[in-house]
Write an enzyme that holds these catalytic residues in place. Structure first.
Site, short mmCIF file in Angstrom:
data_model
loop_
_atom_site.label_atom_id
_atom_site.label_comp_id
_atom_site.label_asym_id
_atom_site.label_seq_id
_atom_site.Cartn_x
_atom_site.Cartn_y
_atom_site.Cartn_z
N GLU A 21 -6.00 9.08 -4.97
CA GLU A 21 -7.36 8.57 -4.86
C GLU A 21 -7.89 8.63 -3.43
O GLU A 21 -7.14 8.43 -2.47
CB GLU A 21 -7.42 7.12 -5.36
N ASP A 66 -0.31 10.21 -11.69
CA ASP A 66 -1.17 9.50 -10.75
C ASP A 66 -0.30 8.74 -9.73
O ASP A 66 0.51 7.89 -10.12
CB ASP A 66 -1.99 8.48 -11.56
N GLU A 110 -15.53 9.94 -10.34
CA GLU A 110 -15.63 8.75 -11.21
C GLU A 110 -16.86 7.92 -10.85
O GLU A 110 -17.05 7.52 -9.68
CB GLU A 110 -14.36 7.90 -11.11
N LYS A 128 -2.06 13.32 -8.77
CA LYS A 128 -3.42 12.95 -8.38
C LYS A 128 -3.34 11.81 -7.38
O LYS A 128 -2.49 10.93 -7.52
CB LYS A 128 -4.24 12.52 -9.60
N ASP A 183 -2.73 5.63 -13.34
CA ASP A 183 -2.26 4.29 -12.97
C ASP A 183 -3.07 3.24 -13.72
O ASP A 183 -2.75 2.05 -13.67
CB ASP A 183 -2.30 4.08 -11.45
N SER A 184 -4.09 3.68 -14.48
CA SER A 184 -4.77 2.76 -15.41
C SER A 184 -3.77 2.19 -16.42
O SER A 184 -4.02 1.14 -17.02
CB SER A 184 -5.90 3.49 -16.15
O1 KIV Z 1 -5.85 6.06 -13.80
C1 KIV Z 1 -6.71 6.66 -14.47
O2 KIV Z 1 -6.78 6.55 -15.70
C2 KIV Z 1 -7.64 7.52 -13.75
C3 KIV Z 1 -8.74 8.15 -14.54
C4 KIV Z 1 -9.79 7.16 -14.81
C5 KIV Z 1 -9.28 9.35 -13.89
O3 KIV Z 1 -7.53 7.67 -12.58
#
Ligand code: KIV
Length: 294
Positions: free
Chosen positions: A130, A98, A198, A128, A59-60
């Site tokens: 969080e 994510d 992280e 994934k 989600d970055s």
């Molecule tokens: O969204 C992302 O890029 C992440 C990584 C930093 C693990 O969650």
């Protein structure tokens, strides 16, 4: 002379798809697992060619490709579009999607429905999520039970950075580190196949890693884990600013892209582009006939 580390594309990159057993095998053999983010077709092709093991549609991407200020506003449909494009560019890496903020916290049903969309619509191998508090652990359990592999993520969790006091390292006191450890163990206990650490002290990461059996992928968590993940745009320098302490830059592509476009603009403005070699020809007789008509 370049200030970046030497870049080589491995000639021995395996052509076999990376599977969960293969990831566990790498962990058992002590072979570092290489994970990187990607968000679209060209970034996927690049990381695929580089022979990475795992790709995260993070989600970055909200910030790196969609220009949001944080990961909070990005919608599920936006991330799914990025995941679908990424899937089309990959051949072998294990693909993780994510779950964006707000797409899984409300109920187990919401979490499973969202995870299903990543698997069915975007072809993700896993998702994934969080956090390692009771809500995240319950959602991870529900998704695992629905048959979709889940990767956990503890330490600095950007979706809830405000509640954590900002984008800063976590687990820097015994109490805080114990909380990270409890969260990681809880995620492992409900069946997560792997976990991201992280921005936590290397010594803390090592200690918690040694109490887990699943592969730990670090980002700002030191070398004593099973693998590393970095954001594509950070490692290639496709964003402004220095980035977090843990970022290692291997290229300065934003500068190179701007220079390329500036050279093109200059060629257009000075008439150097397009040249004769860029045009299409027409037979003189056809051109004469056309001239009669218009
Ligand atoms: O969204 C992302 O890029 C992440 C990584 C930093 C693990 O969650």
């Amino acid at each position: 002379m370049s200030t970046f580390p030497q870049i080589t594309v491995p000639s021995d990159a395996s052509s076999l798809p990376v599977t969960l057993p293969r990831l566990l095998e790498k962990q058992a053999l002590g072979e570092p697992i290489v994970m990187v983010t990607a968000y679209d077709y060209p970034s996927a092709v690049a990381v695929d060619k580089a022979g990475v093991d795992m790709v995260l549609v993070g989600d970055s991407g909200a910030m790196t490709v969609l220009g949001y200020e944080s990961t909070v506003p990005v919608s599920l449909d936006e991330i799914l579009m990025l995941a679908k494009a990424t899937r089309r560019g990959l051949t072998t890496p294990f693909l993780v999607g994510d779950l964006p903020f707000g797409s899984y916290e409300v109920s187990d049903e919401q979490a499973v429905t969202t995870a299903m969309r990543f698997a069915k619509e975007a072809g993700c191998d896993a998702v994934k999520l969080e956090g390692g508090g009771p809500v995240s652990v319950a959602r991870a359990k529900a998704i695992v039970q629905a048959g979709i592999p889940v990767m956990g993520h503890v330490g600095l969790t950007p979706q809830t950075a405000t509640a954590l006091g900002g984008y800063k390292a976590q687990g820097r006191s015994a109490d805080a580190a114990e909380r990270v450890a409890r969260e990681a163990l809880a995620l492992e206990a409900v069946g997560c196949f792997s976990i991201v650490f992280e921005a936590i002290p290397s010594a803390v990461a090592e200690m918690i890693h040694d109490r887990l059996t699943i592969p730990v992928i670090g980002i700002g968590a030191g070398p004593n884990v099973d693998g590393q993940v970095l954001v594509f745009h950070d490692l290639l320098g496709i964003r402004e600013g220095r980035g977090a302490k843990f970022v290692q830059r291997y290229a300065d592509l934003l500068t190179e892209m701007a220079a390329g476009v500036a050279a093109y603009a200059d060629d257009v403005r000075t008439g150097r582009y397009p040249g004769p070699e860029h045009g299409y020809a027409i037979a003189p007789a056809e051109l004469a006939a056309l001239r009669e008509r218009i």
